[in-house]
Design a protein around this motif. Structure first.
Motif, PDB file in Angstrom:
ATOM      1  N   PRO A 149       0.820  -1.209   0.000  1.00  0.00           N
ATOM      2  CA  PRO A 149       0.000   0.000   0.000  1.00  0.00           C
ATOM      3  C   PRO A 149       0.858   1.265   0.000  1.00  0.00           C
ATOM      4  O   PRO A 149       2.009   1.251   0.424  1.00  0.00           O
TER       5      PRO A 149
ATOM      6  N   VAL B 199      -1.040   4.902   4.414  1.00  0.00           N
ATOM      7  CA  VAL B 199      -2.220   4.426   5.125  1.00  0.00           C
ATOM      8  C   VAL B 199      -2.391   5.302   6.360  1.00  0.00           C
ATOM      9  O   VAL B 199      -1.433   5.557   7.091  1.00  0.00           O
TER      10      VAL B 199
ATOM     11  N   GLN C  44      -4.982   5.876   2.070  1.00  0.00           N
ATOM     12  CA  GLN C  44      -5.849   4.728   2.311  1.00  0.00           C
ATOM     13  C   GLN C  44      -6.229   4.604   3.777  1.00  0.00           C
ATOM     14  O   GLN C  44      -5.505   5.051   4.654  1.00  0.00           O
ATOM     15  N   THR C  45      -7.323   3.928   3.995  1.00  0.00           N
ATOM     16  CA  THR C  45      -7.723   3.590   5.356  1.00  0.00           C
ATOM     17  C   THR C  45      -7.189   2.193   5.667  1.00  0.00           C
ATOM     18  O   THR C  45      -6.967   1.390   4.748  1.00  0.00           O
TER      19      THR C  45
ATOM     20  N   GLU D  75      -8.880  -0.148   6.754  1.00  0.00           N
ATOM     21  CA  GLU D  75      -9.917  -1.078   6.292  1.00  0.00           C
ATOM     22  C   GLU D  75      -9.751  -1.402   4.807  1.00  0.00           C
ATOM     23  O   GLU D  75     -10.007  -2.540   4.385  1.00  0.00           O
ATOM     24  N   GLU D  76      -9.324  -0.431   4.016  1.00  0.00           N
ATOM     25  CA  GLU D  76      -9.103  -0.683   2.591  1.00  0.00           C
ATOM     26  C   GLU D  76      -7.956  -1.676   2.389  1.00  0.00           C
ATOM     27  O   GLU D  76      -8.049  -2.579   1.556  1.00  0.00           O
ATOM     28  N   VAL D  77      -6.894  -1.518   3.153  1.00  0.00           N
ATOM     29  CA  VAL D  77      -5.769  -2.444   3.061  1.00  0.00           C
ATOM     30  C   VAL D  77      -6.189  -3.828   3.558  1.00  0.00           C
ATOM     31  O   VAL D  77      -5.849  -4.847   2.948  1.00  0.00           O
TER      32      VAL D  77
ATOM     33  N   ALA E 117      -9.078  -5.164   3.376  1.00  0.00           N
ATOM     34  CA  ALA E 117      -9.913  -5.806   2.351  1.00  0.00           C
ATOM     35  C   ALA E 117      -9.050  -6.482   1.293  1.00  0.00           C
ATOM     36  O   ALA E 117      -9.390  -7.567   0.802  1.00  0.00           O
ATOM     37  N   LEU E 118      -7.919  -5.882   0.943  1.00  0.00           N
ATOM     38  CA  LEU E 118      -7.010  -6.492  -0.020  1.00  0.00           C
ATOM     39  C   LEU E 118      -6.378  -7.758   0.552  1.00  0.00           C
ATOM     40  O   LEU E 118      -6.233  -8.766  -0.145  1.00  0.00           O
TER      41      LEU E 118
ATOM     42  N   SER F 286      -1.113  -1.081  -4.243  1.00  0.00           N
ATOM     43  CA  SER F 286      -2.330  -0.341  -3.923  1.00  0.00           C
ATOM     44  C   SER F 286      -1.943   1.106  -3.646  1.00  0.00           C
ATOM     45  O   SER F 286      -1.668   1.493  -2.515  1.00  0.00           O
ATOM     46  N   ASP F 287      -1.887   1.902  -4.730  1.00  0.00           N
ATOM     47  CA  ASP F 287      -1.419   3.280  -4.575  1.00  0.00           C
ATOM     48  C   ASP F 287      -2.232   4.293  -5.389  1.00  0.00           C
ATOM     49  O   ASP F 287      -1.745   5.371  -5.708  1.00  0.00           O
ATOM     50  N   PHE F 288      -3.466   3.946  -5.732  1.00  0.00           N
ATOM     51  CA  PHE F 288      -4.346   4.839  -6.485  1.00  0.00           C
ATOM     52  C   PHE F 288      -3.715   5.253  -7.817  1.00  0.00           C
ATOM     53  O   PHE F 288      -3.921   6.356  -8.295  1.00  0.00           O
TER      54      PHE F 288
END
Length: 77
Positions: free
Chosen positions: A11, A14, A37-38, A40-42, A44-45, A64-66
Motif C-alpha cells: 500500500p 495508510v 488509504q484507510t 480497512e481498505e488495506v 480488504a485487499l 495499492s497506490d491509487f
C-alpha cells in the motif's frame, strides 16, 4: 511443500497513528492533495488474497497506490 502461496500487499500511505507521527500529520490527512488509504481498505485487499477467490494468484505483489506510481513526473499545469 504444497498448498503454500506467497503474495504481498504494497500500500501507499495508510492513515494510521504511526504514519501520522512519521509524516508530522497530527491532525490527519484530510487536507492533503494525494490519496491516503484507510486501514480497512488495506485489510480488504489482504482478505481477498487470503480468500478462495485468489487461489490462482501466487508469487506476486498487489500494488495499492491509487495509480500514483503510474502517474507522469512531468508537471501538469
Amino acid at each position: 511443500m504444497r498448498g503454500v502461496r506467497v503474495n504481498c500487499v504494497c500500500p501507499s500511505i495508510v492513515d494510521t497513528p504511526m504514519s501520522r507521527t512519521d509524516m508530522g500529520r497530527d491532525n490527519g490527512f484530510s487536507d492533503v492533495r494525494y490519496p491516503v488509504q484507510t486501514p480497512e481498505e488495506v485489510a480488504a485487499l489482504v482478505l481477498f488474497l487470503a480468500s478462495p477467490a485468489s487461489r490462482p494468484v501466487n508469487g506476486t505483489h498487489l500494488l495499492s497506490d491509487f495509480a500514483m506510481s503510474a502517474k507522469s513526473a512531468f508537471p501538469m499545469d
